[in-house]
Design a protein around this motif. Structure first.
Motif, short mmCIF file in Angstrom:
data_model
loop_
_atom_site.label_atom_id
_atom_site.label_comp_id
_atom_site.label_asym_id
_atom_site.label_seq_id
_atom_site.Cartn_x
_atom_site.Cartn_y
_atom_site.Cartn_z
N PRO A 74 0.94 -1.15 -0.10
CA PRO A 74 0.01 0.02 -0.07
C PRO A 74 0.76 1.31 0.13
N LEU A 75 2.05 1.29 0.59
CA LEU A 75 2.93 2.38 0.88
C LEU A 75 3.51 2.65 -0.51
N TYR A 76 4.04 1.61 -1.37
CA TYR A 76 4.45 1.89 -2.91
C TYR A 76 3.28 2.40 -3.73
N ARG A 77 1.95 1.88 -3.73
CA ARG A 77 0.95 2.31 -4.54
C ARG A 77 0.70 3.86 -4.00
N ARG A 78 0.72 4.10 -2.90
CA ARG A 78 0.48 5.60 -2.51
C ARG A 78 1.54 6.41 -3.13
N LEU A 79 2.88 6.02 -3.22
CA LEU A 79 3.81 6.74 -3.72
C LEU A 79 3.82 6.74 -5.26
N VAL A 80 3.40 5.82 -5.79
CA VAL A 80 3.08 5.92 -7.15
C VAL A 80 1.92 6.84 -7.58
N LYS A 83 2.65 10.43 -8.08
CA LYS A 83 3.53 10.82 -9.60
C LYS A 83 4.91 10.58 -9.40
N LEU A 84 5.26 9.71 -8.49
CA LEU A 84 6.80 9.45 -8.28
C LEU A 84 7.01 8.45 -9.29
N ASN A 85 8.46 8.32 -9.66
CA ASN A 85 8.94 7.15 -10.60
C ASN A 85 8.79 5.91 -9.90
N ARG A 86 8.42 4.72 -10.76
CA ARG A 86 8.28 3.38 -10.20
C ARG A 86 9.71 3.12 -9.48
N SER A 87 10.70 3.07 -10.02
CA SER A 87 11.98 2.88 -9.05
C SER A 87 12.20 3.37 -7.81
N LEU A 88 12.01 4.90 -7.91
CA LEU A 88 12.09 5.74 -6.78
C LEU A 88 11.25 5.36 -5.69
N ALA A 89 9.74 5.08 -6.14
CA ALA A 89 9.02 4.71 -5.10
C ALA A 89 9.43 3.46 -4.66
N ALA A 90 9.76 2.46 -5.36
CA ALA A 90 10.44 1.10 -4.83
C ALA A 90 11.45 1.19 -4.05
N GLY A 91 12.27 2.15 -4.17
CA GLY A 91 13.45 2.36 -3.49
C GLY A 91 13.33 3.05 -2.06
N PHE A 186 12.21 -5.52 -6.80
CA PHE A 186 11.91 -5.85 -8.09
C PHE A 186 10.48 -6.34 -8.16
N PHE A 187 10.12 -7.05 -7.13
CA PHE A 187 8.73 -7.07 -6.85
C PHE A 187 7.55 -6.15 -6.90
N LEU A 188 8.27 -5.09 -6.12
CA LEU A 188 7.39 -3.85 -6.08
C LEU A 188 7.19 -2.98 -7.58
N ARG A 189 8.44 -2.83 -7.99
CA ARG A 189 8.68 -1.97 -9.34
C ARG A 189 8.08 -2.82 -10.43
N ASP A 190 8.41 -3.87 -10.80
CA ASP A 190 8.11 -4.76 -11.78
C ASP A 190 6.61 -5.76 -11.84
#
Length: 378
Positions: A74-80, A83-91, A186-190
């Motif tokens: 849920p935190l990753y999806r909120r960051l995406v 409008k954050l980049n997927r790699s940055l959000a996953a990092g 990688f699971f989060l980003r991809d």
């Protein structure tokens, strides 16, 4: 002549040999077929478990990464969504995971180290009191506490004397942790690419159904991880506050033990609660031990009747017998790690089976309604 030929034909038909009757009735053949299917499924499951055990160095980080992705998804999806980049959000999500897990691990280990000797001494004192009143039960508890202290001492001595072995174990742990962290990234980003790959590999028209099954299984893991973490935090805070009010020694360490034990449903809460009550009995007497028992029971009632129905009922629906069997099977396969991983994996399998049942039920309903609706429409 015509009648003679007809009679000859009828006679030939009457003399035609009948097919032999089956050796087994229909019910027995169906039972045999189902037994064969069950044996085939059991063989496949056993082969899969054997491969997971043999390849545990690679399987364990994958499972830990799935749990981490489910916890912080849920935190990753909120960051995406921001409008954050997927790699940055996953990092950033992985950084939060490192801070949270590292901080919680430091607090738990530090609390257990600071109060571990006190808790073991209290358990030994409780064992002496119980042996005075109940005989062999208290003696067994005293032996368990003594052996736990000896095991801790031997482990420390072994780690100090066998430096190479200790470095190897620490190196394996660090390598598995780093690999699990990278896999979580990688699971989060991809995750979107994984869904598209699943749809591409699916045979025929089964892609939508496979995607629904995968999503339902991962949602079950998400629900279990988020719900269990929240419930464990509430349980640990409530029991720690109650033990501090009762002035039970080692209250913070006992609260940390409750937090860790909450990830093993039913069994972990029982063990950590029993340890807290025994420590209260040894240091504060029977009255305070009864109050500690009341605190533990109140927290368990709050968890069972309020927290779990509110938090986990919509995402994870498993019977307690299923959970206990999963914990037992996980412990027999992989010890404590198997106990921790067995329940979320069982939740994922339960979610997949539920999705399959819904799919086939919908298919049978449509099959039943099809012929019945055609006369009315005509």
């Amino acid at each position: 002549m015509r009648y003679d030929s007809e009679e000859n034909g009828r006679g030939a038909e009457g003399e035609r040999p009948q097919p032999p009757s089956p050796l087994l009735p229909v019910q027995a053949r169906r039972a045999a077929a189902w037994c064969l299917v069950v044996l085939l499924i059991a063989a496949v499951v056993a082969l899969g478990i054997w491969l997971c055990v043999e390849l545990s160095a690679a399987v364990t980080p994958v499972l830990l990464a799935l749990l981490g992705s489910g916890l912080l998804g849920p935190l990753y999806r909120r960051l995406v969504a921001m409008k954050l980049n997927r790699s940055l959000a996953a990092g950033l999500t992985c950084a939060v995971l490192v801070v949270v897990v590292g901080g919680a691990g430091y607090i738990v280990v530090n609390a257990l180290i600071d109060t571990g000797d006190q808790i073991i001494a209290s358990l030994r004192q409780a064992a002496k009191d119980l042996s005075r009143h109940f005989g062999s039960a208290g003696t067994s508890l005293d032996d368990l506490a003594s052996r736990s202290k000896e095991l801790v001492t031997k482990f420390g001595g072994t780690a100090a004397s066998g430096l190479l072995a200790g470095v190897s174990v620490v190196g394996q742990f660090l390598a598995a942790s780093v690999l699990a962290l990278l896999l979580t990234f990688f699971f989060l980003r991809d995750s979107g690419k994984a869904v598209r790959a699943l749809r591409g590999w699916a045979p025929g028209s089964s892609a939508p159904q496979l995607e629904r099954m995968a999503r339902r299984g991962f949602q079950s893991i998400e629900g279990f991880m988020r719900g269990t973490t929240f419930i464990a935090l509430i349980d640990a805070i409530c029991i720690t506050v109650g033990l501090l009010i009762l002035q039970v020694p080692g209250a913070i360490g006992l609260g940390a033990l409750v937090f860790v034990g909450a990830y093993i449903p039913y069994l972990g809460a029982f063990i950590s609660g029993a340890v807290a009550i025994l420590v209260a009995l040894a240091d504060r007497g029977v009255v305070i031990a009864l109050w500690a028992l009341g605190v533990v029971l109140a927290v368990q009632v709050l968890e069972g009747h309020v927290l779990q129905p509110m938090i986990q009922s919509r995402t994870v629906q498993m019977h307690p017998a299923t959970v206990l069997l999963a914990i037992t099977a996980g412990a027999s396969v992989a010890g404590i790690l198997g106990m921790l991983l067995s329940v979320p994996l069982t939740a994922a399998v339960t979610g997949v089976l539920h999705e399959l049942r819904v799919h086939y039920a919908a298919g049978s309903d449509s099959d039943d309604s099809g012929p019945a609706a055609s006369p009315a429409s005509s």
